[in-house]
Design a protein around this motif. Structure first.
Motif, PDB file in Angstrom:
ATOM      1  N   LEU A  12       0.822  -1.205   0.000  1.00 57.31           N
ATOM      2  CA  LEU A  12       0.000   0.000   0.000  1.00 57.31           C
ATOM      3  C   LEU A  12       0.864   1.265   0.000  1.00 57.31           C
ATOM      4  N   SER A  13       2.032   1.205   0.644  1.00 57.15           N
ATOM      5  CA  SER A  13       2.901   2.386   0.660  1.00 57.15           C
ATOM      6  C   SER A  13       3.597   2.594  -0.677  1.00 57.15           C
ATOM      7  N   LEU A  59      -8.307  -0.718   0.339  1.00 59.58           N
ATOM      8  CA  LEU A  59      -8.953   0.247   1.226  1.00 59.58           C
ATOM      9  C   LEU A  59      -9.334  -0.416   2.551  1.00 59.58           C
ATOM     10  N   ALA A  60      -9.841  -1.636   2.477  1.00 62.79           N
ATOM     11  CA  ALA A  60     -10.212  -2.365   3.691  1.00 62.79           C
ATOM     12  C   ALA A  60      -8.986  -2.647   4.546  1.00 62.79           C
ATOM     13  N   ILE A  63      -8.034   0.584   6.297  1.00 65.37           N
ATOM     14  CA  ILE A  63      -8.939   0.897   7.405  1.00 65.37           C
ATOM     15  C   ILE A  63      -8.634   0.007   8.615  1.00 65.37           C
ATOM     16  N   ALA A  64      -8.344  -1.266   8.367  1.00 65.33           N
ATOM     17  CA  ALA A  64      -7.999  -2.170   9.466  1.00 65.33           C
ATOM     18  C   ALA A  64      -6.734  -1.703  10.178  1.00 65.33           C
ATOM     19  N   PHE A  65      -5.742  -1.293   9.407  1.00 67.65           N
ATOM     20  CA  PHE A  65      -4.489  -0.808   9.995  1.00 67.65           C
ATOM     21  C   PHE A  65      -4.723   0.483  10.766  1.00 67.65           C
ATOM     22  N   PHE A  66      -5.534   1.374  10.193  1.00 66.39           N
ATOM     23  CA  PHE A  66      -5.877   2.653  10.816  1.00 66.39           C
ATOM     24  C   PHE A  66      -6.587   2.436  12.148  1.00 66.39           C
ATOM     25  N   GLU A  67      -7.536   1.525  12.169  1.00 59.62           N
ATOM     26  CA  GLU A  67      -8.294   1.248  13.389  1.00 59.62           C
ATOM     27  C   GLU A  67      -7.407   0.600  14.462  1.00 59.62           C
ATOM     28  N   ALA A  68      -6.523  -0.306  14.030  1.00 64.60           N
ATOM     29  CA  ALA A  68      -5.642  -0.976  14.990  1.00 64.60           C
ATOM     30  C   ALA A  68      -4.665   0.001  15.637  1.00 64.60           C
ATOM     31  N   ARG A  69      -4.312   1.070  14.912  1.00 65.88           N
ATOM     32  CA  ARG A  69      -3.440   2.117  15.478  1.00 65.88           C
ATOM     33  C   ARG A  69      -4.246   3.163  16.220  1.00 65.88           C
ATOM     34  N   GLN A  70      -5.566   3.069  16.169  1.00 64.60           N
ATOM     35  CA  GLN A  70      -6.467   4.055  16.780  1.00 64.60           C
ATOM     36  C   GLN A  70      -6.154   5.462  16.266  1.00 64.60           C
TER      37      GLN A  70
END
Length: 210
Positions: A12-13, A59-60, A63-70
């Protein structure tokens, strides 16, 4: 500082946009001359994580990575595809790549660093997040073996030699490294329809001091 030793998905990066930024204070004098100063000893990197997304599955995963990092709460590792080695991007790291210190007869701990030189000027960047198993070290031109000759803390980038290098002996290292970053937003705003139409979310990422 709250930090997760996990790397943002490299698939993704790849394709993201970003690079170093600096802060320069400029004062123009009445004579027309300028005085320029900076309060920053080190540059800071910024990226856009949204530009590497190519599918709804990507995208999913974001979002999972974003949520896990809060969101902005926890930092994480980021691979800067334009600058992630102690050598040129097309080369293979070698133990002779970067000078990280000189022996004084007592010191055994050395911070990994990378020197950027151009036109007689240079900047030494501390490297705090080397990747596991990538660090190569030599003292006075003699390569050392990780585990018996040296150890490295991949959370700080500190190399600890098992033997004290002699006075004046160069300590060099080669390595692959990540950038410590965090999300620079608390929100990801996108719809599936707009994403399929080519509109990717803006997901800013900024380097943090560790």
């Amino acid at each position: 500082m709250s930090f997760h030793e996990v790397r943002f998905p490299t698939d993704l990066s790849f394709g993201s946009v970003g690079g170093p930024e600096r802060r320069t204070d400029i004062v123009t004098l009445t004579s027309g001359y300028e005085e320029r100063n900076t309060p920053w000893a080190h540059s800071r990197r910024r990226y856009d994580a949204g530009l590497g997304l190519r599918s709804l599955d990507d995208l999913a995963e974001l979002i999972a990575f974003f949520e896990a990092r809060q969101a902005q709460l926890y930092g994480f590792r980021w691979k800067d595809w334009a600058d992630f080695k102690s050598c040129a991007p097309s080369a293979v790291p070698a133990s002779s790549d970067q000078v990280i210190g000189t022996g004084d007869g007592a010191r055994v701990g050395f911070q990994l660093s990378k020197t950027y030189a151009s036109g007689g000027a240079s900047y030494v960047r501390p490297v705090n997040k080397p990747t596991a198993g990538s660090v190569l070290v030599e003292v006075d031109g003699i390569p050392l073996t990780e585990g018996t000759g040296f150890s490295v803390d991949i959370a700080t980038g500190i190399v600890t030699l098992q033997s004290v290098p002699g006075v004046g002996q160069e300590v060099r290292a080669g390595f692959v490294f990540d950038v410590p970053v965090r999300f620079d937003t608390d929100r990801i705003h996108v719809s599936a329809g707009s994403f399929n139409a080519g509109q990717v979310p803006d997901v800013p990422v900024v380097e943090v001091r560790v």
